[in-house]
Design an enzyme around this catalytic site. Structure first.
Site, PDB file in Angstrom:
ATOM      1  N   GLU A 225       9.177 -17.223  -6.735  1.00 35.93           N
ATOM      2  CA  GLU A 225       8.552 -15.893  -6.731  1.00 35.93           C
ATOM      3  C   GLU A 225       8.076 -15.474  -8.115  1.00 35.93           C
ATOM      4  OE1 GLU A 225      10.481 -12.728  -3.681  1.00 35.93           O
ATOM      5  OE2 GLU A 225      11.904 -13.619  -5.038  1.00 35.93           O
TER       6      GLU A 225
ATOM      7  N   HIS B 204      18.140 -37.609   3.452  1.00 31.87           N
ATOM      8  CA  HIS B 204      17.216 -37.662   4.592  1.00 31.87           C
ATOM      9  C   HIS B 204      15.793 -37.270   4.189  1.00 31.87           C
ATOM     10  CE1 HIS B 204      20.533 -38.507   7.213  1.00 31.87           C
ATOM     11  NE2 HIS B 204      21.173 -37.448   6.758  1.00 31.87           N
TER      12      HIS B 204
ATOM     13  N   LYS C  49       6.653  -5.391  -2.957  1.00 27.55           N
ATOM     14  CA  LYS C  49       8.067  -5.059  -2.817  1.00 27.55           C
ATOM     15  C   LYS C  49       8.406  -4.738  -1.372  1.00 27.55           C
ATOM     16  CE  LYS C  49      12.136  -4.050  -4.304  1.00 27.55           C
ATOM     17  NZ  LYS C  49      12.917  -5.276  -4.564  1.00 27.55           N
TER      18      LYS C  49
ATOM     19  N   GLU D 285      18.233 -18.878  -1.873  1.00 26.92           N
ATOM     20  CA  GLU D 285      17.874 -17.663  -2.608  1.00 26.92           C
ATOM     21  C   GLU D 285      17.506 -18.001  -4.063  1.00 26.92           C
ATOM     22  OE1 GLU D 285      16.955 -14.809  -2.130  1.00 26.92           O
ATOM     23  OE2 GLU D 285      17.503 -13.554  -3.822  1.00 26.92           O
TER      24      GLU D 285
ATOM     25  N   CYS E 110       0.812  -1.217   0.000  1.00 25.34           N
ATOM     26  CA  CYS E 110       0.000   0.000   0.000  1.00 25.34           C
ATOM     27  C   CYS E 110       0.846   1.268   0.000  1.00 25.34           C
ATOM     28  CB  CYS E 110      -0.882   0.024   1.235  1.00 25.34           C
ATOM     29  SG  CYS E 110      -1.946  -1.399   1.367  1.00 25.34           S
TER      30      CYS E 110
ATOM     31  N   LYS F  46      13.908 -17.189  -5.725  1.00 28.12           N
ATOM     32  CA  LYS F  46      13.765 -16.400  -6.956  1.00 28.12           C
ATOM     33  C   LYS F  46      12.872 -17.147  -7.947  1.00 28.12           C
ATOM     34  CE  LYS F  46      14.676 -13.243  -6.052  1.00 28.12           C
ATOM     35  NZ  LYS F  46      15.189 -12.762  -4.798  1.00 28.12           N
TER      36      LYS F  46
ATOM     37  N   ASN G 233      -2.806   2.774   5.301  1.00 33.41           N
ATOM     38  CA  ASN G 233      -1.844   1.660   5.185  1.00 33.41           C
ATOM     39  C   ASN G 233      -1.774   0.977   6.543  1.00 33.41           C
ATOM     40  OD1 ASN G 233      -1.205   2.516   2.652  1.00 33.41           O
ATOM     41  ND2 ASN G 233       0.897   3.135   3.133  1.00 33.41           N
ATOM     42  N   GLY G 234      -1.604  -0.328   6.541  1.00 30.40           N
ATOM     43  CA  GLY G 234      -1.456  -1.035   7.816  1.00 30.40           C
ATOM     44  C   GLY G 234      -2.634  -1.966   8.059  1.00 30.40           C
TER      45      GLY G 234
ATOM     46  N   TRP H 254      -2.799  -3.001  -1.498  1.00 30.38           N
ATOM     47  CA  TRP H 254      -2.383  -4.399  -1.595  1.00 30.38           C
ATOM     48  C   TRP H 254      -3.293  -5.131  -0.628  1.00 30.38           C
ATOM     49  CZ3 TRP H 254       0.171  -8.118   1.557  1.00 30.38           C
ATOM     50  CH2 TRP H 254       0.762  -9.170   0.861  1.00 30.38           C
TER      51      TRP H 254
ATOM     52  N   ARG I 178       6.184  -1.055  -5.732  1.00 31.59           N
ATOM     53  CA  ARG I 178       6.084  -1.790  -4.471  1.00 31.59           C
ATOM     54  C   ARG I 178       5.040  -2.891  -4.520  1.00 31.59           C
ATOM     55  NH1 ARG I 178       7.300   2.238  -0.150  1.00 31.59           N
ATOM     56  NH2 ARG I 178       5.542   1.418   0.966  1.00 31.59           N
TER      57      ARG I 178
HETATM   58  C1  G6P Z   1       9.294  -8.675   0.331  1.00 32.22           C
HETATM   59  C2  G6P Z   1      10.023  -8.571  -0.990  1.00 32.22           C
HETATM   60  C3  G6P Z   1      11.309  -9.380  -0.924  1.00 32.22           C
HETATM   61  C4  G6P Z   1      12.160  -8.939   0.244  1.00 32.22           C
HETATM   62  C5  G6P Z   1      11.372  -8.979   1.562  1.00 32.22           C
HETATM   63  C6  G6P Z   1      12.129  -8.283   2.677  1.00 32.22           C
HETATM   64  O1  G6P Z   1       8.835  -9.967   0.521  1.00 32.22           O
HETATM   65  O2  G6P Z   1       9.212  -9.041  -2.050  1.00 32.22           O
HETATM   66  O3  G6P Z   1      12.041  -9.203  -2.129  1.00 32.22           O
HETATM   67  O4  G6P Z   1      13.268  -9.763   0.349  1.00 32.22           O
HETATM   68  O5  G6P Z   1      10.141  -8.285   1.419  1.00 32.22           O
HETATM   69  O6  G6P Z   1      12.207  -6.916   2.367  1.00 32.22           O
HETATM   70  P1  G6P Z   1      13.298  -5.923   2.897  1.00 32.22           P
HETATM   71  O7  G6P Z   1      12.943  -4.606   2.243  1.00 32.22           O
HETATM   72  O8  G6P Z   1      13.153  -5.867   4.386  1.00 32.22           O
HETATM   73  O9  G6P Z   1      14.617  -6.425   2.472  1.00 32.22           O
END
Ligand code: G6P
Length: 616
Positions: A496, A512, A611, A489, A2, A493, A99-100, A74, A27
């Protein structure tokens, strides 16, 4: 996630509101809206499409005013639909964006329904709009103060009233909100203008004069003036908040020759790392701020708190901190740490890692750590003006630049660089870094941008693999030691942005459980640096081949792992020592990116993700 923009001005502010929303678009959001005071009444446009569509709607409908608020939503409470999009109205008199998350919204809704209020949405936000309306007796500022005293949870709000044109009131608790003061220059060129935004970036090019509102603040915006009230228990007291000059960069960076921001950001990594390391002449605690030496001298352990990709850079740093700086380190997912019982140690360096510096869970985990008596706090963060940087004693600002793609790439590699510097600084203070070692590490760090260019040149080979991946629904990622977090990671990726189910395991764990999943249909991606665990890793590869699994291996040049049927190899440069994770993550980013492209997903704005996650 948001976003809020609001303004009062002597001029029409609708273009500024919509432009602000566009700057916050990266975002992630699923609907957007704007409301203004026009012709003595409230007018609004809302859309579940893009902000560009909202702009057209406002232009077609002739929406124009000097008083207004706007929002990108969002969805949390209620589906992404027009009737749930903000701004929300109450009885044609109050317009509000939020927001929130309001935790006591059910209780308040029941109370307001009993008073005759009719709800048009499923949002918690509409509850606040009706509450402000219910408390309104001719002064919006008073009504908002009364309303926020009833709210539990997190909020940043902007609200205006049909009966008070030229006035917008804001309030925040747990969600960021800033005030912008108009200037003679900038797009609006109106020194009497006052703005509200959830992020200074929304006001880039409009004003650089920013007030960071603090927890509990309520702010009254009128033409040529503003007042901030600080919350003191159940009361509010007038207070001064410093106006800072902030050069916010516009998020709407040019794509240039790239198809998506994510691809652009992957390719920006050599520059982002060079920028992040610029000015680092030698290792000294002061790289992290004044007073860092005495903090580092007084800590015996490190606690890393982060979410998502940032938590994986933290996991990588744990290996560095324990092996190079010889300091015990634990890494905790912020949303878990904030709610679990833990054993605090005041001699802990609490390190938060965050690209945005706004992630609600990480901020709350930091507060929780402080409430347990751990006062030594440091953040590795990409946004110098963020709440995280303001809340921590020490900071290292990564210079990745604005990251637009929801899936983090250049923020991750620059976080790793910042964390490696932290490792070296702690090692130095603890007597585990000779001058010679310092010189060698710095030399390797300075060479990283060049080494990364060589890895980026592998893109055509990765594209060829991506075609095969695009037809799969599952994938396994393996790594060991320092490269296990890199495998995590890589899997994150891929899931996502391509929506392929991907899991990462430390390769030694294969037998295991996950080995049961291995068939010819399961691609197994392996990160294979030429480190001390190489021979163990080779045995793990054999375990996969013996079960008919198809291996896709990113192998350092000196590993001597050769392609053969069922074993595909992309050759990385020679082993890069402790900094190898920064190189090995890049082909995994490229693999996820090209697989997503082949599947035709919305790479920069993957479904359901945001984001900057400013709610818990
Ligand atoms: C969201 C984003 C991720 C990010 C995470 C933590 O889930 O989509 O890409 O790693 O937040 O965000 P930050 O801004 O705290 O690194």
């Amino acid at each position: 996630m948001c976003g809020i923009v609001g303004a009062v001005s002597a001029n029409n502010i609708v273009p500024i509101l919509v432009q602000g929303l566009q700057r916050l678009e990266y975002r992630g959001y699923d609907s957007c809206g704007v409301a203004v005071h026009q012709g003595g009444e409230l007018r609004r446009s809302r859309s579940t499409s893009r902000v560009a569509e909202l702009r057209t709607m406002t232009e077609d409908d002739g929406v124009a005013s000097g008083t207004g608020i706007a929002h990108t939503r969002w969805a949390t409470h209620g589906a992404p639909a027009v009737h749930n999009a903000h701004p929300h109205f109450s009885r044609g008199q109050i317009a509000l964006v939020h927001n929130g998350i309001i935790e006591n919204h059910d209780e308040l809704r029941d109370e307001l329904k009993a008073k005759g209020y009719v709800f048009e949405s499923q949002t918690d936000t509409e509850v606040i709009a009706h509450l402000v309306h219910h408390l309104y007796a001719g002064d919006l500022l008073e009504a908002v103060q009364g309303a926020v005293l009833r709210l539990r949870g997190a909020y940043a709000i902007a609200v205006f009233c049909r009966d008070e044109p030229g006035r917008v009131v804001g309030a925040r608790e747990g969600s960021p909100l800033i005030l912008g003061v108009g200037t003679e220059s900038g797009t609006q060129a109106d020194p009497t203008a006052r703005y509200l935004a959830s992020d200074a970036m929304a006001l880039a090019g409009v004003t650089d004069r920013i007030v960071y509102l603090e927890e509990g603040d309520v702010v009254d915006l009128q033409l040529g003036k503003h007042w901030v009230l600080a919350r003191d228990g159940e009361r509010f007291k007038p207070t001064e908040r410093e106006v800072k000059i902030v050069q916010a960069h516009s998020g709407a960076a040019e794509l240039g020759p790239y198809r998506h921001y994510m691809q652009k950001e992957i390719f920006e990594q050599p520059r982002a790392l060079a920028d992040t390391l610029e000015g680092v002449e030698g290792i000294t605690p002061e790289l992290f701020g004044d007073g860092a030496y005495s903090v580092f001298k007084n800590v015996d352990r490190v606690l890393i708190l982060a979410c998502g990709t940032s938590s994986y850079s933290g996991m990588t740093a744990k290996y560095w901190l324990e092996s190079i700086a010889k300091i015990p380190c634990s890494v905790e997912i912020a949303s878990e740490y904030r709610y679990r019982d833990s054993v605090p140690d005041p001699r802990t360096l609490v390190v938060t890692i965050s690209q945005s510096g706004e992630t609600a869970d990480t901020l709350a985990a930091l507060k929780h750590a402080r409430s347990l008596g751990m006062e030594h706090t440091l953040t590795i963060c990409n946004v110098a003006t963020s709440a995280m940087v303001r809340e921590c004693k020490l900071a290292y600002i990564t210079r990745a630049g604005v990251e637009v793609g929801v899936a983090s790439t250049k923020a991750f590699s620059t976080q790793l660089a910042g964390l490696f510097l932290l490792t070296l600084a702690l090692a130095q203070v603890r007597g585990h870094l000779t001058d010679e070692q310092e010189a060698q590490h710095l030399k390797a760090m300075r060479h990283l941008p060049v080494a990364l260019q060589a890895v980026l040149a592998l893109e055509p080979q990765v594209v060829a693999w991506a075609e095969a991946f695009a037809r799969k629904e599952n994938a396994l990622f393996l790594g060991r030691g320092l490269h296990y977090p890199i495998a995590l990671e890589g899997a994150l990726k891929l899931k996502e942005i391509s929506y392929i189910h991907a899991e990462a395991y430390p390769a030694g764990e294969l037998k295991h459980g996950p080995l049961a999943l291995v068939t010819a249909e399961m691609p197994v991606v392996t990160v294979a640096p030429n480190d001390a665990l190489l021979e163990k890793l080779k045995s793990n590869l054999q375990e996969v081949r013996a079960r008919g699994g198809e291996l896709f291996v990113f192998a350092d040049d000196d590993t001597k792992i050769e392609s053969s049927p069922g074993l595909h190899v992309i050759r990385m440069p020679e082993h890069y020592g402790a900094l190898s994770p920064i190189l090995h993550v890049v082909p995994l980013q490229l693999l996820a990116y090209h697989t997503a492209c082949a599947r035709g997903t919305d790479v920069d704005k993957p479904r359901n993700l945001a984001k900057s996650v400013t709610v818990e």
